[in-house]
Structures are given as C-alpha cells and as structure tokens.
Design an enzyme around this catalytic site. Structure first.
Site, short mmCIF file in Angstrom:
data_model
loop_
_atom_site.label_atom_id
_atom_site.label_comp_id
_atom_site.label_asym_id
_atom_site.label_seq_id
_atom_site.Cartn_x
_atom_site.Cartn_y
_atom_site.Cartn_z
N CYS A 69 0.99 -1.13 0.06
CA CYS A 69 0.13 -0.14 0.11
C CYS A 69 1.06 1.14 0.01
CB CYS A 69 -0.77 -0.18 1.11
SG CYS A 69 -1.82 1.58 1.59
N CYS A 203 -0.43 3.96 -6.11
CA CYS A 203 -1.79 3.41 -5.35
C CYS A 203 -1.83 2.04 -6.03
CB CYS A 203 -2.87 4.15 -5.42
SG CYS A 203 -4.32 3.62 -4.55
N1 DGL Z 1 -4.11 0.89 -2.09
C1 DGL Z 1 -3.71 2.03 -1.03
C2 DGL Z 1 -2.49 2.65 -1.79
O1 DGL Z 1 -1.50 2.02 -2.41
C3 DGL Z 1 -4.61 2.99 -0.84
C4 DGL Z 1 -6.06 2.69 -0.88
C5 DGL Z 1 -6.66 3.42 0.46
O2 DGL Z 1 -6.84 4.85 0.27
O3 DGL Z 1 -6.87 3.01 1.62
O4 DGL Z 1 -2.23 3.86 -1.66
#
Ligand code: DGL
Length: 282
Positions: A69, A203
């Site tokens: 993440c 993301c």
């Molecule tokens: N998938 C997460 C990232 O790579 C973010 C998603 C979220 O806002 O929780 O930033």
C-alpha cells in the site's frame, strides 16, 4: 511465510504478482477492510493502523511484512522501520518493506542505497507524473526520494480523490473512467504541453485501471507497473536474505480481512480471478 498488508483489496495486485513470481513461497495477506480507505485519514491514524496490521502478521508467523500500500508506506514505513521495530519485541530478525523504495529505484534507475545524484542519472531531465491518494501525495515522499537521486527530473503530482475507494467498491470501467480522465487531464495541464516520460501509478488499486490511464495518457508515456516492480525487488531481496524464504514449506496463500469475508470474496475476484477465499479476523 511472508506477510502482505494493505488497507483493503489494492494490495492483491501486488500479492498476485508475488504468488506468480514465487510459486513455492507461502504468503499471508491482511486487508484492513474495517478501516479502508486509508488515503484520506490523518497520518497518525495511518501509522497506528499499519502498525496494528504488521503486528498481527508478525504474530501469525510472518517474519517479513511487505506494505502493499503506497499510503501506508508513504506515511508509516520509515517510522515503523526506524523507530518502532528496533524497540519492539520483534527486533530479532523481523523486517518491514515498503513499496515506495522499489518504485523510486525503477523510476530513477538508481539503487535505493544511492542517495546522491550519480552519473548518468544526475543529468536525467525526465518528466515524471505521480498519481496517488491524498495522503500519499501530501506526504511528498515520491518527489523527495526521486529528487535526491535525479535532481533535474521534473515532477508533477496528482491526487486521484475517490478513485481507490471507487475501485474498492467494484465500480465498472464506465464509472471509473471519468475519475481517471479528470486526474490525467489535470496532470497534463500542469505539464504545460510536455509529455510525461514516465507515470507512477502510486496506489496499488490503480493497476486495475491501468488500461484507463493508458487510454488518456500520451502513447509515448511509460507507465510503471508496481506489482512487477515489487516482485523484481523482492526477488533481489530474498536472494540476499534467504532466511525469509519458505521454499521448502507448502506454498499456501492465506487471505485475511478485518472486515466481512463474505462481502469481500466477490469483489476480490475483480482484482484476481483465481483469488483464494478470505477469512475474517477479529
Ligand atoms: N491501495 C492503497 C495505496 O496504495 C490506498 C487505498 C486507500 O486509500 O486505502 O495507496
């Protein structure tokens, strides 16, 4: 067993690439669906939630945890790696890896350990556009780390408000396309007619809509694919830290969620058609 942590389903794009790359390795994934999305939360909250997730995975026997993440990595990785882990009961060979470092390495063609400009990258004048959640972009981690290594690179950052949440909700392409088009148009407007040489989809939800970014970006722009980058980087890391490999163990992939497993299984298949079922943790 290697742990992969994400706020929700986005980290599955990374996990899938890891399972494909390391078929004999065991993985445990934890999605913090009780608290997704992280992208609009205060930094302190993201640090606390990420630490709780990492502790849970350490407790389940994962000596190495990858933060799949960008938001958790951008906001919490440094603090957890440098301040928390060395003073915790886990300071005996456990480790936490983020996904910003390998992405910066790929974008700058410079190893993470090199923190000053070196020939030939010191003369790199690429335009790089970074797309991410509010918290990732506000952290400033991508420009900070890229400029250390490539001070002449021109960076444009664009918050994609609501896009990760909309992907997590399982919306279809037709309803996701306007989010992507809007973000790309805003980024291109900031570039004053220059074409970005590279785009970082910062993301882990965004690989799901990479085709929509491709549709709206100039054809010459190279899109950096984080799942592949993280798999390449982990291969290199495990080559140097074989203690984290479980090559002789049965190759299990365990998927856990702090939310309701029944509600998540179907949406997870959008991220990974062959995804194993989730189990809820209390
Ligand atoms: N998938 C997460 C990232 O790579 C973010 C998603 C979220 O806002 O929780 O930033």
């Amino acid at each position: 067993m290697i742990g992969v942590f994400d706020s929700g389903l986005g980290g599955l794009t990374v996990l899938r690439a890891l399972v494909e790359r390391f078929p004999k390795q065991g993985f445990t994934y934890l999605g913090d669906h009780a608290n997704v999305p992280y992208g609009n939360r205060e930094s302190d909250e993201v640090v606390a939630l990420t630490r709780t997730g990492v502790e849970y995975l350490f407790d389940r026997g994962c000596a190495l945890v990858i933060l799949g993440c960008n938001t958790a990595t951008a906001v919490a990785a440094r603090q957890l790696q440098q301040s928390w882990l060395p003073n915790s009961k886990w300071n005996n060979g456990h480790n936490i890896l983020g996904i910003v470092a390998p992405t910066v390495e790929a974008a700058t063609q410079t190893p993470w350990a090199v923190t000053a400009p070196q020939y030939p990258q010191k003369n790199n004048t690429d335009d790089i556009a970074v797309f991410g959640t509010t918290r990732t972009i506000q952290s400033g981690v991508y420009p900070e780390e890229i400029r250390k290594r490539c001070p002449k690179v021109r960076l444009t950052e664009q918050i994609c408000a609501g896009l990760a949440g909309a992907i997590e909700d399982g919306r279809d392409d037709a309803s996701l396309d306007p989010f992507v088009e809007d973000a790309v148009n805003k980024a291109l407007a900031k570039l004053n007619g220059n074409t970005p040489d590279q785009v970082i989809l910062g993301c882990t939800h965004f690989p799901l809509v990479e085709h929509l970014f491709r549709k709206h970006l100039p054809t010459e722009t190279r899109i950096l694919s984080q799942p592949k980058i993280v798999a390449d980087s982990l291969e290199d890391y495990l080559g140097r830290h074989s203690a984290y490999c479980s090559a002789d163990a049965p190759s299990t992939t365990v998927l856990l969620t702090t939310g309701s497993a029944a509600a998540i299984d179907q949406r997870a298949r959008v991220f990974w058609p062959e995804v194993p079922p989730f189990a809820s943790v209390g």
